[in-house]
Design an enzyme around this catalytic site. Structure first.
Site, PDB file in Angstrom:
ATOM      1  N   CYS A 225       0.815  -1.221   0.000  1.00 20.12           N
ATOM      2  CA  CYS A 225       0.000   0.000   0.000  1.00 20.12           C
ATOM      3  C   CYS A 225       0.845   1.265   0.000  1.00 20.12           C
ATOM      4  O   CYS A 225       0.617   2.181  -0.794  1.00 20.12           O
ATOM      5  CB  CYS A 225      -0.967  -0.021   1.182  1.00 20.12           C
ATOM      6  SG  CYS A 225      -0.203   0.024   2.837  1.00 20.12           S
TER       7      CYS A 225
ATOM      8  N   HIS B 253      -2.361   1.100   7.197  1.00 24.63           N
ATOM      9  CA  HIS B 253      -2.727   1.031   5.777  1.00 24.63           C
ATOM     10  C   HIS B 253      -2.916   2.435   5.213  1.00 24.63           C
ATOM     11  O   HIS B 253      -3.219   3.384   5.943  1.00 24.63           O
ATOM     12  CB  HIS B 253      -4.010   0.220   5.615  1.00 24.63           C
ATOM     13  CG  HIS B 253      -4.388  -0.081   4.202  1.00 24.63           C
ATOM     14  ND1 HIS B 253      -3.558  -0.738   3.317  1.00 24.63           N
ATOM     15  CD2 HIS B 253      -5.529   0.213   3.494  1.00 24.63           C
ATOM     16  CE1 HIS B 253      -4.167  -0.857   2.143  1.00 24.63           C
ATOM     17  NE2 HIS B 253      -5.348  -0.286   2.221  1.00 24.63           N
TER      18      HIS B 253
ATOM     19  N   HIS C 208      -5.951   1.301  -3.908  1.00 22.12           N
ATOM     20  CA  HIS C 208      -4.952   0.896  -2.920  1.00 22.12           C
ATOM     21  C   HIS C 208      -4.483  -0.522  -3.187  1.00 22.12           C
ATOM     22  O   HIS C 208      -5.162  -1.316  -3.837  1.00 22.12           O
ATOM     23  CB  HIS C 208      -5.493   1.014  -1.492  1.00 22.12           C
ATOM     24  CG  HIS C 208      -6.737   0.209  -1.219  1.00 22.12           C
ATOM     25  ND1 HIS C 208      -7.024  -0.311   0.017  1.00 22.12           N
ATOM     26  CD2 HIS C 208      -7.780  -0.179  -2.015  1.00 22.12           C
ATOM     27  CE1 HIS C 208      -8.183  -0.946  -0.013  1.00 22.12           C
ATOM     28  NE2 HIS C 208      -8.656  -0.886  -1.231  1.00 22.12           N
TER      29      HIS C 208
END
Length: 371
Positions: free
Chosen positions: A273, A318, A330
């Site tokens: 990510c 994240h 993402h």
């Protein structure tokens, strides 16, 4: 090491090296062999980032060890760095100097690297994202510039881009009195960009720095830190004469859709990510830290109602890139790939666990209306 000594070492680490991803702090404290001495000394060993850290450690332990000699065999990284790059398409950066260690990130072809100490065929390096880690020594090469980029005596000789000019105006035996340094004024934006040259690798990944040499119709000739020249499609290069827009960030990120999720990955072969964020922003001329928690510390806060393309959404551990509105792209571990999801409960790609765990929304670039 006693519990008191451990506490002293931990105190110094907290002050001088709170994040071991970017600051080296590898320290052990051991007692010397007693021999005939009833109060054997202690030995401070390992590697730290700076002389200041070393002196703080010695001071702490000497205060604790009244009547005992404190000796040190610490190595200091500061001042020992060597400018390097890599001529491989991509190389793993590991947390420890062996192939089974965790991949913490990757370095891309032609990356600007600083190399430090060696161990068992590995070199400790600092990456463009600020990370410290280990790469195989065979992956590294000296940064070079092509000879006809500069004023040199022998037009067939390549010279190091690292400044080792001596007082006589030569560098590595080559006259460089009037030489201007190789500077990155462009960056590759396409995830896998083929180039016309006789060098390997045959493709370069997005996020690779380059220097623009010339243009011809729809192509551009560039050079890399490796000294290699190549001809690329003009659409695959962003010029650093201006910072790209949030829409540009999204355009790069979208090219990675369906790319497999890979912890520490940075390319179309596999990406995580924060790696997707790093590459997408690097491709428009903006360097950000490597990890999501580091990225979260930057930028300005925005509200969900005001999200624009390129803004970042943060979740526990994240990060995602806003497409504007409720959608975001993402590298999502649960999906095992780069995908698009939404904060809108009515959207087909809504993920409740994500929508309910947003911790921050940040903007790194000027709002579209402010340009």
């Amino acid at each position: 090491m006693t519990s008191v000594e451990e506490l002293a070492v931990q105190r110094v680490k907290t002050v001088h090296a709170p994040d071991d991803r970017v600051v080296c702090f590898e320290v052990t404290v051991e007692a010397e062999d007693e021999g005939d001495d009833e109060t054997p000394g202690i030995v401070l060993a390992g590697t730290v980032q700076t002389d200041r850290t070393k002196e703080s450690l010695l001071e702490e332990l000497r205060q604790l060890s009244t009547g005992r000699t404190v000796r040190d065999s610490l190595s200091v990284l500061e001042g020992t760095g060597e400018a390097m790059t890599t001529d491989l398409h991509v190389s793993a950066v590991r947390g420890e100097p062996h192939e089974d260690a965790e991949q913490v990130t990757q370095v891309l072809y032609g990356a600007e690297l600083t190399a430090y100490d060696s161990r068992d065929g590995w070199r400790r390096v600092r990456t463009p994202g600020g990370y410290l880690g280990w790469v195989e020594a065979t992956a590294l090469t000296d940064p070079r510039v092509a000879a006809d980029d500069v004023d040199v005596t022998d037009p067939g000789t390549a010279v190091d881009a690292v400044d080792t000019t001596d007082p006589r105006g030569t560098r590595n035996g080559v006259d460089v009195t009037n030489q201007s340094e190789w500077r990155p004024d462009g960056v590759v934006t396409a995830p896998t960009t083929p180039h016309q040259s006789n060098a390997t690798p045959e493709t370069v990944p997005a996020g690779v720095d380059c220097h623009l040499e010339s243009r011809d119709d729809e192509e551009v000739t560039v050079s890399f830190r490796t000294g290699v020249r190549a001809t690329l499609p003009e659409t695959a290069i962003h010029e650093r004469t201006s910072t790209g827009t949030g829409a540009d960030v999204v355009a790069v990120a979208r090219q990675f859709l369906r790319t497999p999720y890979e912890w520490g990955g940075m390319t179309i072969e596999g990406i995580d990510c924060s790696g997707l964020v790093w590459v997408a922003y690097a491709s428009v001329g903006v360097t950000v830290p490597r990890d999501a928690d580091q990225q979260r510390d930057l930028g300005t806060d925005v509200s969900q109602d005001n999200l624009e393309p390129g803004d970042l959404l943060f979740f526990p551990g994240h990060v995602a890139i806003s497409l504007g509105g409720s959608e975001f792209v993402h590298a999502y571990g649960s999906a095992e790939q780069v995908t698009v999801n939404s904060l809108d409960p009515s959207h087909a790609e809504y993920v409740e666990s994500l929508a309910e765990s947003v911790t921050a929304m940040k903007r790194f670039l000027p709002a579209e209306g402010a340009r």
